[in-house]
Design a protein around this motif. Sequence first.
Motif, PDB file in Angstrom:
ATOM      1  N   ALA A 198      18.683 -76.461 -67.010  1.00  0.00           N
ATOM      2  CA  ALA A 198      19.005 -77.114 -65.780  1.00  0.00           C
ATOM      3  C   ALA A 198      18.218 -78.688 -66.293  1.00  0.00           C
ATOM      4  O   ALA A 198      17.379 -78.439 -67.327  1.00  0.00           O
ATOM      5  N   GLU A 221      18.897 -83.633 -65.795  1.00  0.00           N
ATOM      6  CA  GLU A 221      19.562 -84.809 -65.269  1.00  0.00           C
ATOM      7  C   GLU A 221      20.191 -85.664 -66.055  1.00  0.00           C
ATOM      8  O   GLU A 221      19.554 -85.447 -67.309  1.00  0.00           O
ATOM      9  N   ALA A 279      20.984 -84.506 -60.387  1.00  0.00           N
ATOM     10  CA  ALA A 279      19.977 -83.413 -60.808  1.00  0.00           C
ATOM     11  C   ALA A 279      21.302 -82.607 -61.219  1.00  0.00           C
ATOM     12  O   ALA A 279      22.314 -82.307 -60.633  1.00  0.00           O
ATOM     13  N   ASP A 311      21.890 -78.598 -62.174  1.00  0.00           N
ATOM     14  CA  ASP A 311      21.647 -76.708 -61.927  1.00  0.00           C
ATOM     15  C   ASP A 311      23.176 -76.259 -62.352  1.00  0.00           C
ATOM     16  O   ASP A 311      23.689 -75.976 -61.981  1.00  0.00           O
ATOM     17  N   GLN A 361      24.917 -73.394 -62.418  1.00  0.00           N
ATOM     18  CA  GLN A 361      24.907 -70.985 -61.250  1.00  0.00           C
ATOM     19  C   GLN A 361      25.486 -70.891 -62.634  1.00  0.00           C
ATOM     20  O   GLN A 361      25.615 -69.680 -61.881  1.00  0.00           O
ATOM     21  N   ASN A 387      30.890 -77.527 -63.945  1.00  0.00           N
ATOM     22  CA  ASN A 387      30.046 -77.377 -65.385  1.00  0.00           C
ATOM     23  C   ASN A 387      30.717 -79.347 -65.212  1.00  0.00           C
ATOM     24  O   ASN A 387      30.693 -79.775 -66.986  1.00  0.00           O
ATOM     25  N   TRP A 438      17.933 -81.714 -70.304  1.00  0.00           N
ATOM     26  CA  TRP A 438      17.691 -80.478 -70.260  1.00  0.00           C
ATOM     27  C   TRP A 438      16.589 -79.522 -70.626  1.00  0.00           C
ATOM     28  O   TRP A 438      16.625 -79.588 -71.344  1.00  0.00           O
ATOM     29  N   GLU A 482      16.425 -74.984 -71.409  1.00  0.00           N
ATOM     30  CA  GLU A 482      17.770 -73.440 -71.071  1.00  0.00           C
ATOM     31  C   GLU A 482      16.132 -72.667 -71.971  1.00  0.00           C
ATOM     32  O   GLU A 482      15.758 -73.138 -73.032  1.00  0.00           O
TER      33      GLU A 482
END
Length: 141
Positions: free
Chosen positions: A81, A83, A99, A101, A103, A108, A126, A128
């Motif tokens: 996640a 920006e 933003a 995120d 999932q 992507n 980001w 991770e």
Amino acid sequence: MNWGNGIILVFVGFVAVMATMVTICMKQDDLHLVTDNYYEEEIKYQEHIDKVSNSLDAAKKALSFDPRNNVLTLNLPVGAAGELHLFRPSDARMDRKIAIDIQNEAANTVNLNSLQPGYWRVKLTWEEKGQAFFEEKKIDI
């Protein structure tokens, strides 16, 4: 005309040119700084250096751009996640922040057809697994 009149004429001409230049510079209203809170961001620069270092250590690049389709691909794992900052150096009014995120692996890509043609800097920040990363890519649309 004697030397005294010539010197005064040159001096008056110089003052007139300088006054014109100052007037032109003061009337410009579309000056855009890189960022509004420059000094606050300068203090956080060491954190930025660490993020860049982390992304350099990563096995693959996080950003790839397809200029034919104007599509930006984010090569991030599920659970990442952050920006995406689309930065236009020539006009700060065109900047956008999105933003991110991830999932699932199918979500992507970012379509950039809505952006104005020209030079852009894409900045991706980001996280991770508790580690922060930063990558920047320069693109022409």
